[in-house]
Design an enzyme around this catalytic site. Structure first.
Site, PDB file in Angstrom:
ATOM      1  N   HIS A  42      30.668  10.369   0.921  1.00 27.81           N
ATOM      2  CA  HIS A  42      31.338  11.330   0.032  1.00 27.81           C
ATOM      3  C   HIS A  42      31.880  12.527   0.828  1.00 27.81           C
ATOM      4  CE1 HIS A  42      28.632   9.837  -3.468  1.00 27.81           C
ATOM      5  NE2 HIS A  42      29.864   9.457  -3.730  1.00 27.81           N
ATOM      6  N   CYS A  49      23.891  16.360  -4.529  1.00 27.79           N
ATOM      7  CA  CYS A  49      24.077  15.371  -5.595  1.00 27.79           C
ATOM      8  C   CYS A  49      22.896  15.268  -6.571  1.00 27.79           C
ATOM      9  CB  CYS A  49      24.397  14.001  -5.004  1.00 27.79           C
ATOM     10  SG  CYS A  49      23.227  13.466  -3.786  1.00 27.79           S
TER      11      CYS A  49
END
Ligand code: GLY
Length: 258
Positions: free
Chosen positions: A166, A253
């Protein structure tokens, strides 16, 4: 605009199935009890920082569901229900809808074909960067861009380096003009115009740090990165993320913050 002043967070407690979470390499399974302790330490850090944490129940059918920032994205103006790019994670969004509606009047939703993971989105004061990656496709990035524009936020679509999962695996905002990045991210020029602090060799995973109010949360395996950040007169709180890291995940996250 201050983008790291938070009063609320949503998190999800880990289920035993978390040890089977996705990973890109042959990392061994994490130890469930140790991972749960890391998660608890993180919840405590957010509560100690003054945040009210809405902790959702474990979802055993979804090993990666503790990473609540991937199926959802939040700015203070509203929430967006995303569509995670990993097929095993797609239906996690259905278990986030009620929580988002509990806290936000406006919940935008991406539709079929539009894939985006919240891990690919980095908020900075003037611009929200959306990274194209294996999880975030062009249609998803553009749909997220449109939703954020309707909420009054500027965005820019960029490329997540191919070596990481990511965008935020390789970048995190430390203050209004400073971003902590891996060397590959720095070389990509995506964040030209910002002051960049590059993680020392061997500490690339430190780039997934998380600023909560006045403090930077940082993995406890990265002493040289901690020193660099403290050198900018920023406060650092280190915490264990060794087990979570086995699932290609980190500090940003595991919560949604606003
Ligand atoms: N294990 C985190 C992810 O792959 O989405």
């Amino acid at each position: 605009m201050r983008v790291f002043d938070f009063t609320n967070a949503i998190m999800r407690a880990p289920a035993p199935s978390v040890v089977h979470g996705l990973r890109n390499d042959s990392s061994p399974d994490p130890d469930f009890e140790k991972l749960r302790a890391e998660h608890r330490a993180y919840v405590s850090a957010l509560r100690d920082a003054g945040l009210s944490v809405d902790e959702l129940p474990p979802l055993d059918a979804f090993p990666d569901s503790i990473f609540v920032e991937d199926p959802t994205f939040i700015v203070p103006q509203g929430a967006i229900l995303l569509r995670p790019g990993a097929p095993s994670r797609l239906s996690e969004r259905e278990h986030m809808r009620d929580a988002l509606k509990r806290h936000f009047g406006q919940v935008h939703e991406l539709v079929d074909g539009e894939n985006a993971d919240g891990g690919d989105v980095l908020i900075t004061p003037k611009t929200i960067f959306i990274g194209l990656s294996k999880r975030t496709n062009r249609a998803g990035a553009e749909a997220l861009q449109a939703a954020l524009h309707s909420l009054g936020r500027n965005t820019r679509i960029v490329q997540t380096p191919s070596t990481v999962l990511h965008l935020k695996t390789a970048s995190s905002l430390l203050d209004e003009e400073t971003i902590l990045v891996t060397r590959a991210m720095a070389q990509s020029k995506v964040f030209d115009g910002f002051r960049l602090i590059v993680t020392p060799d061997g500490e690339e995973a430190a780039a997934n740090a998380l600023r909560i109010n006045g403090t930077i949360l940082l993995g406890d395996r990265f002493p040289r990165t901690a020193e660099l950040i403290r050198g900018r007169r920023l406060s650092v709180q280190t915490m264990p993320v060794t087990e979570v890291a086995k699932l290609d995940a980190g500090l940003s996250c595991m919560s949604l913050r606003w």
